[in-house]
Design an enzyme around this catalytic site. Structure first.
Site, short mmCIF file in Angstrom:
data_model
loop_
_atom_site.label_atom_id
_atom_site.label_comp_id
_atom_site.label_asym_id
_atom_site.label_seq_id
_atom_site.Cartn_x
_atom_site.Cartn_y
_atom_site.Cartn_z
CG LEU A 18 -1.83 -1.24 1.38
CD1 LEU A 18 -2.71 -1.09 2.61
CD2 LEU A 18 -2.67 -1.47 0.14
CE1 TYR A 161 -2.05 -5.83 10.92
CE2 TYR A 161 -4.29 -6.68 10.68
CZ TYR A 161 -3.23 -5.94 10.19
OH TYR A 161 -3.36 -5.29 8.99
CE LYS A 165 -2.55 -2.34 10.87
NZ LYS A 165 -1.81 -1.26 10.18
#
Length: 255
Positions: A18, A161, A165
């Site tokens: 990304l 994770y 996030k």
């Protein structure tokens, strides 16, 4: 904000995925881009391809981020755009085979993904706040961070994770409020299942299976689609303080 050669940007995690796609998109507008990453070989390759600058930066280090911002500013002038894409995604359950989650792994994920994102944000914002406004609204800069649908639909084995996030998503509004008087907008993108170096390492059969879980379009997201959303965020002054899911309407199952 108009994207042109008068604007400088920093993209963390810019050596692949990304981040690299976003660097290409920004450079296509003439924006002067500096990539931050710890992967020196891949980062320099992207920089050579795109025509931008690469600086080896560890987002877990105050000194490294400061040195990276100094180098970016020396090359391109003060950055008015920060895109936070640096992150890691190891997998471990809360408890498995009679053992607890490795705490060093949990702390590393939080330190890279969440603390690293905020470190780059606060260091870059402090510099942006000293710049002159460049729009009639008084805008000085824009910061876009990368969360994940795991922030809302964390799967089995994604506890670290998802927590990291989720933290990025939770930071978005208060940071936008903090920086409102400085004319700095703050947004977050939460991608679904996207083509990344990690996923490209899987078999085509597995990639196709993952893509079929997406309601529409039933495929993996592409880096350029993330970059397109970042482009819109940068150009639309009313986008501020929000996390946008970019996921083809997927809602992740437990596993």
């Amino acid at each position: 904000m108009q994207l042109n050669s008068d604007i400088a940007a920093v993209v963390t995690g810019g050596s692949s995925g990304l981040g690299a796609a976003t660097a290409r998109k920004l450079a296509s507008h003439g924006v002067k881009v500096t990539l931050f990453d710890i992967n020196e070989e891949a980062g320099q390759a992207v920089a050579d391809e795109v025509g931008c600058r690469f600086v080896k930066v560890d987002v877990t280090s105050d000194e490294s981020v400061t040195a990276g911002l100094d180098a970016a500013e020396a090359a391109h002038g003060p950055a008015r755009i920060l895109i936070n894409c640096a992150g890691i995604a190891p997998v471990a359950k809360t408890t498995s085979r009679g053992e607890p989650h490795p705490m060093d792994m949990f702390q590393k994920v939080i330190n890279v993904n969440l603390v690293g994102t905020f470190r780059c944000t606060t260091f870059a914002a402090t510099r942006m706040a000293k710049l002159d406004p460049i729009t009639e609204d008084g805008e000085r800069g824009v910061i876009v961070s990368t969360a994940s649908v795991a922030a809302f639909d964390g799967q089995i084995g994604q506890v670290a994770y998802a927590a990291s996030k989720g933290g990025i998503a939770a930071l978005t509004l208060p940071v936008a409020r903090d920086l409102s008087k400085s004319g700095i907008r703050v947004m977050t993108v939460a991608p679904g299942i996207f083509e990344t170096p990690m996923l490209r390492g899987l078999s085509q059969e597995v990639q196709d299976s993952l893509g079929q879980q997406v309601p529409f379009p039933s495929r993996l997201g592409r880096g350029d689609e993330y970059a397109q959303l970042v482009e819109v965020i940068l150009q639309n002054p009313m986008l501020n303080g929000e996390t946008i899911r970019l996921d083809g309407a997927i809602r992740m199952a437990p596993k």
